[in-house]
Design an enzyme around this catalytic site. Structure first.
Site, mmCIF file in Angstrom:
data_model
loop_
_atom_site.group_PDB
_atom_site.id
_atom_site.type_symbol
_atom_site.label_atom_id
_atom_site.label_comp_id
_atom_site.label_asym_id
_atom_site.label_seq_id
_atom_site.Cartn_x
_atom_site.Cartn_y
_atom_site.Cartn_z
ATOM 1 N N LYS A 282 0.877 -1.181 0.000
ATOM 2 C CA LYS A 282 0.000 0.000 0.000
ATOM 3 C C LYS A 282 0.906 1.221 0.000
ATOM 4 O O LYS A 282 2.045 1.166 0.459
ATOM 5 C CB LYS A 282 -0.864 0.002 1.275
ATOM 6 C CG LYS A 282 -2.081 0.889 1.162
ATOM 7 C CD LYS A 282 -3.217 0.183 0.462
ATOM 8 C CE LYS A 282 -4.421 1.073 0.334
ATOM 9 N NZ LYS A 282 -5.601 0.351 -0.165
HETATM 10 N N1 NAD Z 1 -11.064 2.436 -5.473
HETATM 11 C C1 NAD Z 1 -10.922 1.156 -5.259
HETATM 12 O O1 NAD Z 1 -10.909 0.340 -6.184
HETATM 13 C C2 NAD Z 1 -10.799 0.615 -3.847
HETATM 14 C C3 NAD Z 1 -10.430 -0.726 -3.685
HETATM 15 C C4 NAD Z 1 -10.366 -1.261 -2.387
HETATM 16 C C5 NAD Z 1 -10.663 -0.458 -1.302
HETATM 17 N N2 NAD Z 1 -10.996 0.851 -1.501
HETATM 18 C C6 NAD Z 1 -11.309 1.650 -0.300
HETATM 19 O O2 NAD Z 1 -12.571 2.297 -0.461
HETATM 20 C C7 NAD Z 1 -12.540 3.559 0.221
HETATM 21 C C8 NAD Z 1 -12.964 4.654 -0.761
HETATM 22 O O3 NAD Z 1 -12.055 4.685 -1.864
HETATM 23 P P1 NAD Z 1 -12.410 5.428 -3.228
HETATM 24 O O4 NAD Z 1 -11.551 4.837 -4.264
HETATM 25 O O5 NAD Z 1 -13.879 5.494 -3.411
HETATM 26 O O6 NAD Z 1 -11.854 6.896 -2.924
HETATM 27 P P2 NAD Z 1 -12.338 8.284 -3.590
HETATM 28 O O7 NAD Z 1 -11.250 9.241 -3.315
HETATM 29 O O8 NAD Z 1 -12.807 8.074 -4.982
HETATM 30 O O9 NAD Z 1 -13.611 8.669 -2.700
HETATM 31 C C9 NAD Z 1 -13.513 8.875 -1.318
HETATM 32 C C10 NAD Z 1 -14.808 9.530 -0.836
HETATM 33 O O10 NAD Z 1 -14.767 9.673 0.572
HETATM 34 C C11 NAD Z 1 -15.090 11.013 0.911
HETATM 35 N N3 NAD Z 1 -14.467 11.360 2.180
HETATM 36 C C12 NAD Z 1 -13.161 11.557 2.453
HETATM 37 N N4 NAD Z 1 -12.997 11.880 3.749
HETATM 38 C C13 NAD Z 1 -14.237 11.866 4.293
HETATM 39 C C14 NAD Z 1 -14.738 12.123 5.589
HETATM 40 N N5 NAD Z 1 -13.925 12.464 6.598
HETATM 41 N N6 NAD Z 1 -16.088 12.022 5.798
HETATM 42 C C15 NAD Z 1 -16.930 11.692 4.781
HETATM 43 N N7 NAD Z 1 -16.508 11.423 3.535
HETATM 44 C C16 NAD Z 1 -15.181 11.520 3.302
HETATM 45 C C17 NAD Z 1 -14.597 11.837 -0.262
HETATM 46 O O11 NAD Z 1 -15.214 13.116 -0.314
HETATM 47 C C18 NAD Z 1 -15.022 10.936 -1.420
HETATM 48 O O12 NAD Z 1 -16.394 11.107 -1.706
HETATM 49 C C19 NAD Z 1 -11.115 3.745 0.744
HETATM 50 O O13 NAD Z 1 -11.079 3.369 2.108
HETATM 51 C C20 NAD Z 1 -10.289 2.773 -0.096
HETATM 52 O O14 NAD Z 1 -9.160 2.297 0.576
HETATM 53 C C21 NAD Z 1 -11.070 1.385 -2.746
#
Ligand code: NAD
Length: 304
Positions: free
Chosen positions: A102
């Site tokens: 990561k």
């Molecule tokens: N993108 C992927 O394929 C993927 C894969 C595995 C795990 N994840 C996990 O999923 C989660 C989201 O990832 P993503 O890719 O959607 O990210 P992203 O950056 O596309 O979206 C993140 C969202 O969370 C919101 N956010 C951030 N801080 C916040 C807070 N304090 N309160 C409320 N909302 C908040 C942002 O405004 C945004 O809408 C993460 O924990 C990531 O590790 C993502």
């Protein structure tokens, strides 16, 4: 308890249940390699800004390490370590031929222009390019990063190693990305939710959902739930939160956020305090932003 302490504790509990040898337990807990680099870029106004980038390569016993790159102000070594370790367990439990890694940069991507984000991503790649690679460690998008970020990493990495589209996943389709990758994590969340609901004799159609986070994972999960006839009654992101007890029109909200970049001023729902999202009335709460948000307070509220 911070993210690393919690992840270590959970691993130790699992190791005891599996009857793992304590020496092996220790070796599995210590990461293979921890990388910390300084990333200084010229800002658009000519000033200099410095950020700290991390990559933790946790374990490669089962194959090349693999894991996301996060851009967020709260990125720190403990969190990256915990998430790298979780990637190792995740790929192993799913029996995929990968290890776990990561990475991230401590920055607020909302405060950076597109060209500043590009410079930052390229500098970070220059600093770690000889430690990642197709057979070593394959980065992916995570919070604050997306297909464009992966395209910059691919391009910068390729300057040193020749054209290498497989060095990242989650890249644009035109650069060799996989069809369906963008929706995949949100879709996976919906599959898991459907399986859980089935155990209670329920389905998405008779269920109310609240989602924290409306980025890649949250917006796709909300879109698919809406298409399957589920009612999304509340959504939050870093800009705020909206609620509608009759169900939010998700395609309209997606259009609104695409144009404005914020949940604010969306006409089809009422604005609410984002802190209330985690305890908002619903049947299923889906956390799609930061980890570690489900604490005693949220669990006690849900049990009421
Ligand atoms: N993108 C992927 O394929 C993927 C894969 C595995 C795990 N994840 C996990 O999923 C989660 C989201 O990832 P993503 O890719 O959607 O990210 P992203 O950056 O596309 O979206 C993140 C969202 O969370 C919101 N956010 C951030 N801080 C916040 C807070 N304090 N309160 C409320 N909302 C908040 C942002 O405004 C945004 O809408 C993460 O924990 C990531 O590790 C993502």
């Amino acid at each position: 308890m911070n993210a690393l302490a919690a992840t270590n504790r959970n691993f130790r509990l699992a190791a005891r249940l599996l009857g793992l040898d304590s020496k092996l337990e220790k070796s599995l807990l210590i990461p293979f390699r921890e990388i910390k680099v300084e990333c200084t870029i010229p800002k658009d106004d000519g000033s200099l800004a410095s950020y700290v980038g991390f990559r933790v390569q946790h374990d490669n016993a089962r194959g090349p390490m693999k894991g996301g790159i996060r851009y967020h102000p709260e990125v720190d070594p403990d969190e990256v370590n915990a998430l790298a370790q979780l990637m190792t367990w995740k790929t192993a439990v799913a029996d995929l031929p990968y290890g776990g890694a990561k990475g991230g940069i401590g920055c607020n991507p909302r405060d950076l222009s597109i060209s500043e984000l590009e410079r930052l991503t390229r500098v970070f790649t220059q600093k770690i390019h000889d430690l990642i690679g197709i057979h070593r460690d394959v980065p992916a998008p995570d919070m604050g990063t997306n297909a464009q970020t992966m395209a910059w990493i691919l391009d910068e990495y390729s300057k040193f190693h020749g054209h290498s589209p497989a060095v990242v996943t989650g890249k644009p389709i035109d650069l060799g990305g996989s069809l369906g990758r963008e929706a995949a994590t949100g879709l996976g969340v919906v599959f898991a939710t459907e399986a859980l609901l089935a155990e209670y004799g329920k389905s998405i159609t008779d269920t109310k959902f609240a989602l924290q986070g409306f980025g890649n994972v949250g917006s796709w999960a909300a879109k698919i739930i809406h298409e399957k006839g589920g009612k999304v009654v509340a959504v939050s992101d870093i800009t705020g939160a909206v609620k509608n007890p009759n169900g939010i029109d998700i395609p309209a909200l997606l259009k609104h956020t695409e144009i404005t970049g914020t949940l604010k001023d969306f006409q089809g729902a009422n604005f609410m305090d984002p802190n209330d999202l985690l305890v908002h009335e619903c049947d299923v709460l889906i956390p799609c932003a930061l980890g570690g948000v489900l604490n005693k307070y949220v669990v006690c509220f849900a049990a009421k």
